[in-house]
Enzyme design. Structure first.
Site, PDB file in Angstrom:
ATOM      1  N   ARG A  85      27.788  22.380  24.831  1.00 16.11           N
ATOM      2  CA  ARG A  85      28.045  21.109  24.284  1.00 16.11           C
ATOM      3  C   ARG A  85      27.119  20.910  23.518  1.00 16.11           C
ATOM      4  O   ARG A  85      26.019  20.726  23.599  1.00 16.11           O
ATOM      5  CB  ARG A  85      28.014  19.915  25.522  1.00 16.11           C
ATOM      6  CG  ARG A  85      28.825  19.972  26.699  1.00 16.11           C
ATOM      7  CD  ARG A  85      30.275  19.445  26.534  1.00 16.11           C
ATOM      8  NE  ARG A  85      30.637  18.148  26.015  1.00 16.11           N
ATOM      9  CZ  ARG A  85      30.609  16.889  26.430  1.00 16.11           C
ATOM     10  NH1 ARG A  85      30.482  16.790  27.846  1.00 16.11           N
ATOM     11  NH2 ARG A  85      30.963  15.819  25.634  1.00 16.11           N
ATOM     12  N   ASP A 239      23.836   9.923  24.344  1.00 16.39           N
ATOM     13  CA  ASP A 239      23.730  11.551  24.454  1.00 16.39           C
ATOM     14  C   ASP A 239      22.467  11.934  23.722  1.00 16.39           C
ATOM     15  O   ASP A 239      21.958  13.061  23.950  1.00 16.39           O
ATOM     16  CB  ASP A 239      24.963  12.021  24.106  1.00 16.39           C
ATOM     17  CG  ASP A 239      26.233  11.785  25.212  1.00 16.39           C
ATOM     18  OD1 ASP A 239      26.598  10.743  24.826  1.00 16.39           O
ATOM     19  OD2 ASP A 239      25.989  12.697  25.742  1.00 16.39           O
TER      20      ASP A 239
HETATM   21  O1  MRU Z   1      31.532  13.482  27.085  1.00 15.10           O
HETATM   22  P1  MRU Z   1      30.574  13.029  28.195  1.00 15.10           P
HETATM   23  O2  MRU Z   1      31.564  12.361  29.292  1.00 15.10           O
HETATM   24  O3  MRU Z   1      29.843  13.830  28.592  1.00 15.10           O
HETATM   25  O4  MRU Z   1      29.807  11.762  27.656  1.00 15.10           O
HETATM   26  C1  MRU Z   1      29.377  10.933  28.065  1.00 15.10           C
HETATM   27  C2  MRU Z   1      28.518   9.892  27.553  1.00 15.10           C
HETATM   28  O5  MRU Z   1      28.808   9.571  26.536  1.00 15.10           O
HETATM   29  C3  MRU Z   1      27.479   9.014  28.203  1.00 15.10           C
HETATM   30  O6  MRU Z   1      27.376   7.677  27.684  1.00 15.10           O
HETATM   31  C4  MRU Z   1      26.182   9.800  28.066  1.00 15.10           C
HETATM   32  O7  MRU Z   1      26.021  11.215  27.924  1.00 15.10           O
HETATM   33  C5  MRU Z   1      25.057   9.049  28.804  1.00 15.10           C
HETATM   34  S1  MRU Z   1      25.080   9.448  30.484  1.00 15.10           S
HETATM   35  C6  MRU Z   1      24.099   8.932  31.274  1.00 15.10           C
END
Ligand code: MRU
Length: 359
Positions: A85, A239
């Site tokens: 990712r 993220d």
């Molecule tokens: O694509 P994802 O579900 O991994 O995205 C998650 C998010 O955007 C969250 O807001 C972020 O990772 C923060 S989690 C504490």
């Protein structure tokens, strides 16, 4: 919370995760027995959310060291997990952290050292979530006081920055859980968060389990609610946050920040310090945005009337979709960054004051 997003299985070496692609209609654990399975779990989003991605990568390294503790495999595991990712910087943080510990470690002790460190990452994240929760709770208390103690505090959140995205109480949700425990009436507007619906499937699920009053809204409703005074504050996760306070989070976050700014609604971002990318200055220009398969936009999964879980296609079969998974909210639109050490202004100086060791 009554569930673990990640833990060591009873055998003491394999890793049990909750398969989040099946929630909310199925609650199923999956056992990871090797590094490649950990990589698939992150890539295919069985686990997701920045802190949990980091913890899974740490355990992925431990599984790799169990399989083959050689230098070549250490590097290979690092490279393969890193490419799963691209956005969540906790992934790189967890892998760098593990690499720094393992590279000078004799091969025969790498496995045990890696498992110990992965368990510590999980415990540390739990404590970080609690810290974020306590600092965010102070903000919610203040809003409750300003409202004269009348009515609930209405929080809008986007995606799932909840317990499911972490090893603890979540980031954006931690202040909400602590506010409820503190007796503050609270209501959460849950953005459904297209295309993968982490709000509808995950945030609604975990808030419901914890007895937090919430309403699911379509992603485009937030602006209207803010115009009509129905949102007291927004709290979202991230993220990757730059050294200057720009915030990269799930696609649609930026639009919420624009609406919040136009309506004078405080817009806070909750984050563990492991989510700060101290090497990046300008989030819009420098953070590569993950583009995912168009099928995530064109297809949708849910419970059919006959009780089975089914996937259906929304647009004409020939329609091509573009699927940008994240966007960047400039620091100037962020009221504050809620970290485990306190609430910082979204500026380089604000972050440096809380994390002087990074200066
Ligand atoms: O694509 P994802 O579900 O991994 O995205 C998650 C998010 O955007 C969250 O807001 C972020 O990772 C923060 S989690 C504490």
């Amino acid at each position: 919370m009554g569930f673990s997003t990640i833990r060591l299985a009873q055998d003491g070496w394999s890793v049990e995760i909750l398969d989040q692609t099946l929630l909310p209609h199925e609650f199923t654990s999956v056992r990871l027995t090797g590094m490649a399975e950990a990589a698939v779990a992150i890539r295919d989003m069985l686990v997701r959310g920045a802190p949990l991605i980091g913890a899974t990568a740490s355990y992925g390294m431990a599984l790799a060291m169990r399989q083959d503790p050689s230098d070549a495999n250490l590097q290979d595991a690092y490279d393969r997990l890193l490419e799963t990712r691209p956005t969540a910087v906790n992934l790189r943080w967890a892998l760098d952290d593990m690499m720094a510990i393992l590279k000078d470690c004799p091969e025969e002790s790498r496995e045990a050292t890696a498992y110990e460190r992965a368990a510590a990452v999980v415990r540390e994240d739990e404590a970080i979530c609690l810290g974020i929760g306590q600092h965010g709770l102070a903000l919610i208390r203040e809003i409750h006081r300003k409202k004269g103690g009348t009515g609930p505090v209405n929080v809008l959140t986007h995606c799932n920055a909840g317990a499911l995205a972490t090893c603890g109480l979540g980031t954006a949700t931690a202040p909400i859980y602590l506010a409820k425990a503190d007796g503050i009436p609270i209501h959460v507007w849950v953005d459904e968060t297209r295309p993968r619906n982490q709000g509808a499937a995950l945030t609604a699920w975990e808030l419901g389990r914890s007895g937090i009053d919430h309403s699911l809204i379509v992603d485009n409703a937030g602006g209207h609610l803010m115009q009509h005074g129905m949102v007291d504050l927004c709290i979202v996760g991230t993220d990757r946050t730059t050294a200057t306070g720009d915030v990269c989070n799930k696609i649609g976050t930026y639009l919420k920040a624009l609406a919040a700014q136009d309506n004078g609604v405080p817009f806070y971002v909750a984050l563990p310090s492991t989510t700060i990318d101290w090497t990046v200055e300008d989030g819009v220009k420098e953070i590569p945005i993950e583009e995912r398969a168009g099928e995530e936009v064109t297809r949708i999964r849910g419970l059919a009337e006959d009780g089975s879980v089914q996937t259906v296609t929304l647009p004409p079969l020939s329609t091509r979709a573009a699927n940008y998974a994240f966007d960047v909210t400039p620091a100037r639109m962020v009221s504050g960054l809620i970290t485990e050490r306190g609430v910082a202004p979204a500026t380089r100086e604000g972050l440096k004051a809380l994390f002087p060791e990074q200066a």
